[in-house]
Every structure is written in structure tokens, then in C-alpha cells.
Scaffold this active site. Structure first.
Site, PDB file in Angstrom:
ATOM      1  N   GLU A 185     -41.499  -1.000 -28.463  1.00  0.00           N
ATOM      2  CA  GLU A 185     -40.973   0.345 -28.222  1.00  0.00           C
ATOM      3  C   GLU A 185     -39.525   0.241 -27.762  1.00  0.00           C
ATOM      4  OE1 GLU A 185     -43.445   2.118 -25.208  1.00  0.00           O
ATOM      5  OE2 GLU A 185     -45.293   1.761 -26.334  1.00  0.00           O
ATOM      6  N   LYS A 211     -45.462  -4.482 -25.541  1.00  0.00           N
ATOM      7  CA  LYS A 211     -46.712  -4.256 -24.803  1.00  0.00           C
ATOM      8  C   LYS A 211     -47.881  -4.756 -25.629  1.00  0.00           C
ATOM      9  CE  LYS A 211     -44.934   0.069 -22.875  1.00  0.00           C
ATOM     10  NZ  LYS A 211     -45.003   1.537 -22.951  1.00  0.00           N
ATOM     11  N   ARG A 262     -40.703   8.821 -10.620  1.00  0.00           N
ATOM     12  CA  ARG A 262     -41.424   7.597 -10.326  1.00  0.00           C
ATOM     13  C   ARG A 262     -41.426   7.311  -8.823  1.00  0.00           C
ATOM     14  NH1 ARG A 262     -40.162   2.308  -9.607  1.00  0.00           N
ATOM     15  NH2 ARG A 262     -41.737   0.815 -10.302  1.00  0.00           N
ATOM     16  N   TYR A 298     -37.202  33.447 -34.321  1.00  0.00           N
ATOM     17  CA  TYR A 298     -37.695  32.938 -33.040  1.00  0.00           C
ATOM     18  C   TYR A 298     -37.330  33.917 -31.922  1.00  0.00           C
ATOM     19  CZ  TYR A 298     -38.649  29.812 -29.132  1.00  0.00           C
ATOM     20  OH  TYR A 298     -39.151  29.277 -27.976  1.00  0.00           O
ATOM     21  N   ASP A 299     -36.067  34.333 -31.912  1.00  0.00           N
ATOM     22  CA  ASP A 299     -35.601  35.247 -30.863  1.00  0.00           C
ATOM     23  C   ASP A 299     -36.392  36.555 -30.885  1.00  0.00           C
ATOM     24  OD1 ASP A 299     -33.800  33.348 -30.192  1.00  0.00           O
ATOM     25  OD2 ASP A 299     -32.067  34.329 -31.130  1.00  0.00           O
ATOM     26  N   ASP A 331     -33.551  30.934 -36.217  1.00  0.00           N
ATOM     27  CA  ASP A 331     -33.249  31.281 -34.831  1.00  0.00           C
ATOM     28  C   ASP A 331     -33.523  32.759 -34.588  1.00  0.00           C
ATOM     29  OD1 ASP A 331     -32.470  28.731 -34.661  1.00  0.00           O
ATOM     30  OD2 ASP A 331     -30.354  29.127 -34.191  1.00  0.00           O
ATOM     31  N   ALA A 332     -33.147  33.565 -35.558  1.00  0.00           N
ATOM     32  CA  ALA A 332     -33.282  35.011 -35.389  1.00  0.00           C
ATOM     33  C   ALA A 332     -34.757  35.400 -35.268  1.00  0.00           C
ATOM     34  CB  ALA A 332     -32.647  35.734 -36.568  1.00  0.00           C
ATOM     35  N   CYS A 376      11.781  -4.965 -27.860  1.00  0.00           N
ATOM     36  CA  CYS A 376      13.189  -4.862 -28.245  1.00  0.00           C
ATOM     37  C   CYS A 376      14.155  -5.054 -27.086  1.00  0.00           C
ATOM     38  CB  CYS A 376      13.449  -3.519 -28.945  1.00  0.00           C
ATOM     39  SG  CYS A 376      13.376  -2.127 -27.818  1.00  0.00           S
ATOM     40  N   TYR A 403     -39.567  11.401 -24.103  1.00  0.00           N
ATOM     41  CA  TYR A 403     -40.563  10.826 -24.990  1.00  0.00           C
ATOM     42  C   TYR A 403     -41.664  10.161 -24.189  1.00  0.00           C
ATOM     43  CZ  TYR A 403     -39.354   5.804 -25.232  1.00  0.00           C
ATOM     44  OH  TYR A 403     -39.166   4.496 -24.964  1.00  0.00           O
ATOM     45  N   CYS A 457      11.710  -2.952 -22.535  1.00  0.00           N
ATOM     46  CA  CYS A 457      10.681  -3.019 -23.578  1.00  0.00           C
ATOM     47  C   CYS A 457      10.412  -4.484 -23.945  1.00  0.00           C
ATOM     48  CB  CYS A 457      11.149  -2.252 -24.807  1.00  0.00           C
ATOM     49  SG  CYS A 457      10.071  -2.484 -26.243  1.00  0.00           S
ATOM     50  N   GLU A 463     -40.405   8.921 -20.571  1.00  0.00           N
ATOM     51  CA  GLU A 463     -39.018   8.800 -20.128  1.00  0.00           C
ATOM     52  C   GLU A 463     -38.259  10.089 -20.428  1.00  0.00           C
ATOM     53  OE1 GLU A 463     -38.399   5.862 -18.804  1.00  0.00           O
ATOM     54  OE2 GLU A 463     -36.230   5.539 -18.829  1.00  0.00           O
ATOM     55  N   CYS A 498      13.339   0.337 -32.124  1.00  0.00           N
ATOM     56  CA  CYS A 498      12.429  -0.684 -31.601  1.00  0.00           C
ATOM     57  C   CYS A 498      11.424  -1.023 -32.700  1.00  0.00           C
ATOM     58  CB  CYS A 498      11.712  -0.143 -30.366  1.00  0.00           C
ATOM     59  SG  CYS A 498      10.328  -1.176 -29.850  1.00  0.00           S
ATOM     60  N   SER A 557     -43.526  -1.314 -12.753  1.00  0.00           N
ATOM     61  CA  SER A 557     -42.267  -1.587 -13.455  1.00  0.00           C
ATOM     62  C   SER A 557     -42.493  -2.740 -14.424  1.00  0.00           C
ATOM     63  CB  SER A 557     -41.147  -1.879 -12.475  1.00  0.00           C
ATOM     64  OG  SER A 557     -41.623  -2.664 -11.432  1.00  0.00           O
TER      65      SER A 557
HETATM   66  S1  IVH Z   1     -43.650   1.170 -19.751  1.00  0.00           S
HETATM   67  C1  IVH Z   1     -46.028  -0.871 -16.816  1.00  0.00           C
HETATM   68  N1  IVH Z   1     -42.263   1.828 -21.856  1.00  0.00           N
HETATM   69  O1  IVH Z   1     -38.406   1.095 -18.006  1.00  0.00           O
HETATM   70  C2  IVH Z   1     -45.225  -0.174 -17.790  1.00  0.00           C
HETATM   71  N2  IVH Z   1     -41.180   1.836 -19.756  1.00  0.00           N
HETATM   72  O2  IVH Z   1     -38.935  -1.091 -15.670  1.00  0.00           O
HETATM   73  C3  IVH Z   1     -44.257   0.734 -17.180  1.00  0.00           C
HETATM   74  N3  IVH Z   1     -38.832   2.543 -19.853  1.00  0.00           N
HETATM   75  O3  IVH Z   1     -39.370   2.757 -15.116  1.00  0.00           O
HETATM   76  C4  IVH Z   1     -43.289   1.308 -18.056  1.00  0.00           C
HETATM   77  N4  IVH Z   1     -38.769   2.905 -22.020  1.00  0.00           N
HETATM   78  O4  IVH Z   1     -38.247   4.115 -16.902  1.00  0.00           O
HETATM   79  C5  IVH Z   1     -42.250   1.650 -20.533  1.00  0.00           C
HETATM   80  N5  IVH Z   1     -41.171   2.399 -23.811  1.00  0.00           N
HETATM   81  C6  IVH Z   1     -41.160   2.241 -22.493  1.00  0.00           C
HETATM   82  C7  IVH Z   1     -40.003   2.470 -21.722  1.00  0.00           C
HETATM   83  C8  IVH Z   1     -40.050   2.247 -20.345  1.00  0.00           C
HETATM   84  C9  IVH Z   1     -38.085   2.936 -20.896  1.00  0.00           C
HETATM   85  C10 IVH Z   1     -38.368   2.418 -18.452  1.00  0.00           C
HETATM   86  C11 IVH Z   1     -39.160   3.213 -17.455  1.00  0.00           C
HETATM   87  C12 IVH Z   1     -39.601   2.277 -16.394  1.00  0.00           C
HETATM   88  C13 IVH Z   1     -38.764   1.070 -16.652  1.00  0.00           C
HETATM   89  C14 IVH Z   1     -39.594  -0.156 -16.394  1.00  0.00           C
END
Ligand code: IVH
Length: 685
Positions: free
Chosen positions: A113, A289, A136, A36-37, A33-34, A413, A222, A410, A172, A434, A82
Site C-alpha cells: 500500500e 502487510k 491517533r 446536485y445543488d 453540479d447544478a 564581467c 483513504y 559582477c 489516513e 555582461c 505504529s
Molecule cells: S497501517 C499497524 N497503512 O503510517 C499498522 N499506516 O507508522 C498501522 N500510514 O500512523 C498503520 N499509510 O499514519 C498503515 N497504508 C497504510 C498507511 C499507514 C500511511 C501511516 C499512519 C500510521 C503510520 C505508521
């Protein structure tokens, strides 16, 4: 001169970016840390001297600018879709069948995932530089939250390696549980309403017009995909895209795996489910996926949900059911805790028929009544609780719970129940007479962190109470070998072991003894403070007698002045302590325990002239090669004082590995944080 500065600035940025990446993304710090600072300060100084060298991607520029008036709308280069949900195995099989039938393939590889419970964001990079970040929104347009997203150290401002001229990265933003707990603690301490879950806390933190607020929350990120791009030879597989994201320096979850077919998906789902409680963040399910990107194009989407992905969620942690009865349970200290008896409901992976209502104040606030339909929550191994009432479903003729009617005595008791001014619950007035209170008190007394009597479990204690062999903790020291041997499921050998454990427990410390007594609100930390402050039991008893008449004073300031001198003890705890140590029954138990031989070494008075005299310390985290008790002893040997929690008055926080909320609080309050080395330096070792 300027040329030198330019080169040095570039070098420093490179070093700091790499250190950030190693620390926040790879979890493998490379700089102290030091150090880096020091580098950070040098870069800041150079940038101040040469303002023309300043760029928005500089590591010094993560938090900057002034609060915005409002967020502006931005159109995503590619819509943010979504996910279709699969609620059970058969729906997952339907999803997979559809993929196989469309692609005319036998077996499908999926990327599995974790589905982190946060907020989807889109990040646009031009020539490797972050130019925009957005929520989004409705999928087509979101809000421009670039300034806020820049404060997240896990989001690279500048990408590494060979990067396409245009790249839209999807991922996310979430709040790890440690950060969430800190927000809850802080809100509670300020008297504000705490956030209900990490997701809401993350959303609130991200949608701040003032990015300095976002910067203070430990949000994480991530990456899980790529939206629009230009000038990039996209690899054929999603798993390879994730690898590219890693190489560009994005964090990608290491829980990601390629699995085969539905059986692979289910196996992954189970394995993640088993690890869920240990993860440092909330996940609400898994996303599957299709790995093959060409196949994705072929499958397309329906109503903004791609056909190539699905979300498979964990069993809901909340469900609704009917309240059949509201009963009261007697706690160890005699508090009568309200519990809802429910029509059994399957929630969070188990059948639940009882849920806590916490206390009378909470019960009144939620106004839960018999006949109500309520939301029950069961998360992990936490005791199920009633979250709230579904108001529309309340039948006619219900009435609010009133302890004077529903629990005037109670339930164990039959003694009179009472509720004192300012207490959240009514309590049984029968003390150790009790059986419920006696069992609770005994179980607490013998516990490992209290008197540490091994082998005396609740079942045995129950038998001892039933046979009237034990009426108070002091009676434990009068038990004879033969009496124990005659109990159910006991023999000579176990009885002898217990007798030996009882004997050994007599040698204790004042703080353990005070903790073991089970004074309401006195946990281990408070017991330690009491022992350190008063040094002898006599001194504590004297203070209690002096304070007792003021225990119910109207004004906090006038309450229990002597006990309040103990660090970290407030008016409510002080009143409980004063009350406990002036009650005849308790004094008799204490006298009997001492007569039976329970004893502790005298605590010497701390030297008032040590180098640390007048300084207060808080210890947190794991110290290398030293227990916290040893560190405390070391500090006290040199005249310092060790207290339980950080306040503005604390002089030093001694922090070891994995320091958590205390460290954050110390930093916020500007308390000096030191390590073991610095402590040794202070005391001249
Ligand atoms: S993919 C078409 N991957 O879930 C693909 N979404 O209903 C679109 N989410 O709004 C999203 N982890 O906020 C994907 N590994 C992941 C995810 C992820 C969380 C959330 C994201 C999205 C919602 C989808």
C-alpha cells in the site's frame, strides 16, 4: 403529507450520498453540479419544514454546530499501532525472513500500500452510522474530532450494503497537493506564514476547533484497515477486508496490490517510486502487510509495532552537509543570486554540491555562513535548496555574508554591482554588455513562447557571443547564413533552417514581443495585459516616460499611476516597466529590432458597446473545443475584458475542465463562475 416528505427525504439522501460517493470516492461523477445543488436545496427545504426528519447523517449536516472549546479525549476500542521501519533491502529481507520462520512458510503474500503522508484516524460506525472519529494520539487514546471528520466528503456518514453492528475503520487523512498549493497561495496572499508541507497543513486543518475551517480545506481520506468489530465474519485476507471497505463505500487507494515475497515488494516499490512525482498527493514510502490475517495473529507485536507489517520509506529528501563557499550567479536580468557550494551529499536520490539560497533577503533571514552545517532539500527535479542552518554546529569565527564585501562586482564581467532600495538582490550594472546577462537575454528572446526561433540553442548562442557576432537580440536579425554555417557542429542545412526561422519570427504579436524583451517581472500574463491595455508600443513607451520620474516614489499610491491602470500590475512591476522602457540601451535594441523588420498586426480597439462592455473575465481550466486565446478573443469582440487573476472586482470566471486555484478563489470571493455554454448565452449565440 408528512409521509410523502419522509419518503422524499429518504430518496434525496440516497441520491445525494450516491452522487457524493461517485464524485469523491470513485472519481466518476453522475450528477451535474447544478443538479446536485438542486437536490441539495430541496432536501434542505424539506428538513427545514420537518425538523423531526433531520438526522446527523443527512448530507446537509456535514458542516454544522458551533466551534468547540477543546477536544475531548477518547479511548480507541483497539489501540492504534505504529509501523516498524525498514531502511534498506537487507532490513526488508530480515523482516520477511522473520515472518517466514515464524509461520514456517516458504513464500509470503504481502499487500503493498502507498504510505500517504498525512494523519492516521480511527472512525467508529455503529449500525453503519458514523458515531465517532478520533486522532491517533498516543495510540491508546486520541482526540475526538468527529465534527471535523464529518466535513470530509470522502468519509461516509452512512455505510452501504450489509454492515456489522460495530466497526472501527482505520485510515489516513491527507491533503492533496492542489489543496496544499492553494493553502500556500492563500497564506502568502494574506501575508501569513505558509504551511511547510502537506502533512503539517493537513494536521493543522484537522485540529481546528471550528469545523467550518476544516470544511474549507480540501482534505481527503483513504481507508487501510479495520480495528475493533463486532458481528462481522472477518474474511481470511487483508486484501478482502480492503474490498469490503470499498463495498461499504470507503475510498481505498487503487495503488494497492498483492505482491509475492521480497522481490515482489521491491518491484512494487520501484514502480511506485517512478510514479511518485505524477501522483496528486505526497507519499513517503510503501507499507507492506501480511495478507493472511490468521498469520498476523500468530506473529503478534513487539513494543506497539506489529511483526506482520513494515514501512519502507523513500530516500530522505533532506540531508545535512557543510557549506564550503557562497558564490553569486548572474541571472538573465542581471540579478546576483547567492548559491551555496556544498560538500557533496547524497539526498533525494542524487549527489548535491550546489544549492540555491534564493536571494539576499532569504540569505539574511536564514543567516547561512561559510563553515555552517546546513539542511539541504532536494525533492524530485526541483533545484536543491538550503532549508536552514544547524545553529549548534556553527564553528567559531564565521561571519555573515555581505554583498558589498563578497560580491562588490559582477563575477562574470567585473562591472560594479548595485542594490536598489526594496530589491531582494544586488545586480550587475552592465546590462547586455555582461556576457552572462546577454546569454540569458538571448536564450529568453528566442524561446518558443517568446520570438520562437527554433534551432538557436544555448550552445550556439554562446558561440555567437564569443565570436562577437551577437551583442544584443537585434543582432540575431543581422546574422548571415555563412556566419552560422561556420560555427561548430553546424552545416549549410542547419544554418539555412535557422535563417528561415529567424525570418519567420519577424512576424509576431505585441504581447510576444514585450515578453521576449525580458523586462524584469514581466512574464507572459503581464505582457498580455500590457499589450491589451496600450494596444501600441508607442502608447506603452509614452506611459513609461510619464511614469519614470515617479518609479521610486515613497508612497505606493504615487508610483507609476499610468502603468498601474493596467489590470493586475502593482507598484513594483510598474516601476520595473517604467525603468526598462526609459533606458537608452533598451530603446536602442527595440529600435534596431523594428528596423530589422520585427512587426505585429495593429490591435484594434475593443468595442465599448458590446454586450459584455465593462465586464471583466478570468479564464481557467480547459475549455471544450476552444483555446483560451480564442475564448479571450470572443469575450473581447463583445466588449469584455480578460484579465489574468481573480479579484473581488472580477465579474466572471469562465471555468473549464480541471480548473484549480482560480476557481477556488472565485468561489471564495463570490465571483460568478460560468461555463462556455453560459458565455455563449450571454453573447446571444
Ligand atoms: S497501517 C499497524 N497503512 O503510517 C499498522 N499506516 O507508522 C498501522 N500510514 O500512523 C498503520 N499509510 O499514519 C498503515 N497504508 C497504510 C498507511 C499507514 C500511511 C501511516 C499512519 C500510521 C503510520 C505508521
Amino acid at each position: 403529507m408528512r409521509k410523502d416528505a419522509k419518503a422524499r427525504v429518504a430518496q434525496l439522501r440516497e441520491q445525494l450520498e450516491q452522487a457524493n460517493h461517485r464524485y469523491y470516492v470513485l472519481d466518476a461523477p453522475s450528477l451535474s453540479d447544478a443538479e446536485y445543488d438542486r437536490l441539495f436545496a430541496e432536501l434542505q427545504a424539506l428538513e427545514a419544514a420537518h425538523p423531526d426528519l433531520l438526522t446527523p447523517e443527512s448530507p446537509t449536516q456535514r458542516v454544522g454546530g458551533s466551534p468547540a472549546k477543546e477536544f475531548t479525549a477518547v479511548t480507541h476500542l483497539q489501540p492504534m499501532q505504529s509501523l516498524r521501519k525498514c531502511n534498506d533491502e537487507s532490513e526488508l529481507e530480515d523482516f520477511d525472513r522473520r515472518v517466514r520462520e515464524t509461520l514456517l512458510r516458504e513464500a509470503i503474500a504481502y499487500v503493498a500500500e502507498p504510505k500517504l503522508d498525512g494523519l492516521a484516524v480511527s472512525l467508529v460506525y455503529e449500525h453503519g452510522r458514523l458515531v465517532r472519529g478520533a486522532t491517533r494520539g498516543d495510540g491508546a487514546t486520541g482526540e475526538d474530532i468527529t465534527a471535523n471528520l464529518r466535513t470530509l466528503k470522502q468519509i461516509p456518514l452512512r455505510l452501504q450494503g450489509e454492515v456489522p453492528p460495530l466497526l472501527e475503520v482505520r485510515g489516513e487523512v491527507y491533503l492533496p497537493l492542489a489543496g496544499f498549493r492553494r493553502m500556500v497561495d492563500d497564506a502568502t496572499a494574506r501575508g501569513d506564514k505558509p504551511p511547510v508541507n502537506p502533512r503539517n497543513a493537513a494536521a493543522g486543518s484537522l485540529r481546528q476547533l471550528d469545523p467550518t475551517i476544516t470544511a474549507r480545506r480540501s482534505l481527503a481520506f483513504y481507508a487501510y484497515g479495520v480495528g475493533a468489530y463486532d458481528g462481522w465474519a472477518r474474511p481470511p485476507l487483508h486484501s478482502q477486508v480492503l474490498q469490503s471497505l470499498r463495498e461499504w463505500s470507503f475510498p481505498v487507494s487503487d495503488l494497492v496490490e498483492v505482491v509475492q515475497g521480497v522481490s515482489g515488494c521491491l518491484k512494487y516499490f520501484e514502480a511506485i517510486g517512478a510514479r511518485r512525482a505524477q501522483l496528486p498527493f505526497d507519499i513517503d514510502g510503501v507499507v507492506f502487510k501480511l495478507d493472511d490475517l490468521a498469520g498476523r495473529d500468530e506473529l503478534g507485536s513487539v513494543s506497539r509495532e506489529p511483526r506482520w507489517a513494515c514501512a519502507y520509506k523513500f530516500a530522505a529528501e533532506e540531508a545535512s552537509t557543510l557549506v564550503e563557499k557562497i558564490e553569486f550567479q548572474v541571472s538573465r536580468t542581471g540579478a546576483l543570486n547567492p548559491v551555496a557550494r556544498l560538500k557533496p551529499v547524497f539526498v533525494g536520490g542524487a549527489n548535491v554540491s550546489n544549492a540555491t539560497l534564493h536571494n539576499l533577503d532569504e540569505l539574511a533571514r536564514k543567516d547561512v555562513r561559510v563553515g555552517d552545517t546546513v539542511i539541504v532539500r532536494r525533492a524530485g527535479d526541483v533545484i536543491p535548496e538550503v532549508v536552514g542552518v544547524v545553529a549548534e554546529l556553527r564553528p567559531e569565527g564565521t561571519r555573515a555574508v555581505d554583498w558589498t564585501v563578497d560580491c562588490p562586482t559582477c563575477p562574470i564581467c567585473g562591472a560594479k554591482a548595485e542594490r536598489e532600495e526594496g530589491e531582494v538582490n544586488a545586480h550587475c550594472t552592465n546590462g547586455l554588455s555582461c556576457p552572462a546577462q546577454l546569454l540569458g537575454a538571448l536564450a529568453h528572446f528566442v524561446a518558443r513562447r517568446a520570438m520562437d526561433i527554433e534551432g538557436l540553442g544555448e550552445k550556439l548562442l554562446m558561440q555567437l557571443i564569443e565570436r562577437e557576432l551577437v551583442r544584443s537580440p537585434a543582432d540575431i536579425y543581422r546574422l548571415e547564413m555563412q556566419q552560422l554555417a561556420e560555427l561548430e557542429r553546424m552545416g549549410e542545412k542547419s544554418a539555412a533552417n535557422i535563417v528561415a526561422a529567424i525570418e519567420a519570427s519577424k512576424n509576431t504579436s505585441l504581447e510576444r514581443f514585450l515578453y521576449a524583451l525580458g523586462v524584469p517581472d514581466v512574464g507572459e500574463a503581464t505582457a498580455r495585459e500590457l499589450a491589451r491595455h496600450f494596444r501600441t508600443l508607442e502608447a506603452l513607451l509614452e506611459a513609461a516616460v510619464a511614469d519614470a520620474p515617479t518609479a521610486h516614489a515613497e508612497k505606493d499610491k504615487e508610483r507609476c499611476p499610468r502603468l498601474r491602470e493596467v489590470p493586475d500590475i502593482g507598484p513594483v512591476v510598474a516601476a520595473h516597466v517604467a525603468h526598462f522602457f526609459t533606458e537608452q540601451q533598451n530603446l536602442e535594441v527595440i529600435a534596431a529590432l523594428r528596423a530589422a523588420g520585427v512587426a505585429w498586426p495593429e490591435l484594434s480597439h475593443a468595442p465599448r458597446d458590446g454586450v459584455l462592455a465593462g465586464k471583466s473575465f478570468v479564464i481557467t481550466g480547459t475549455l471544450a473545443g476552444l483555446s483560451r486565446e480564442q475564448a479571450a478573443a470572443l469575450i473581447e469582440q463583445h466588449g469584455g475584458r480578460v484579465v489574468g487573476s481573480v479579484s473581488a472586482k472580477t465579474d466572471f470566471l469562465l471555468a473549464g475542465e480541471a480548473a484549480g486555484s482560480k476557481l477556488a478563489k472565485a468561489e471564495k470571493l463570490g465571483v460568478t463562475v460560468i461555463g462556455l455554454d453560459q458565455l455563449h448565452a450571454l453573447i446571444g449565440r
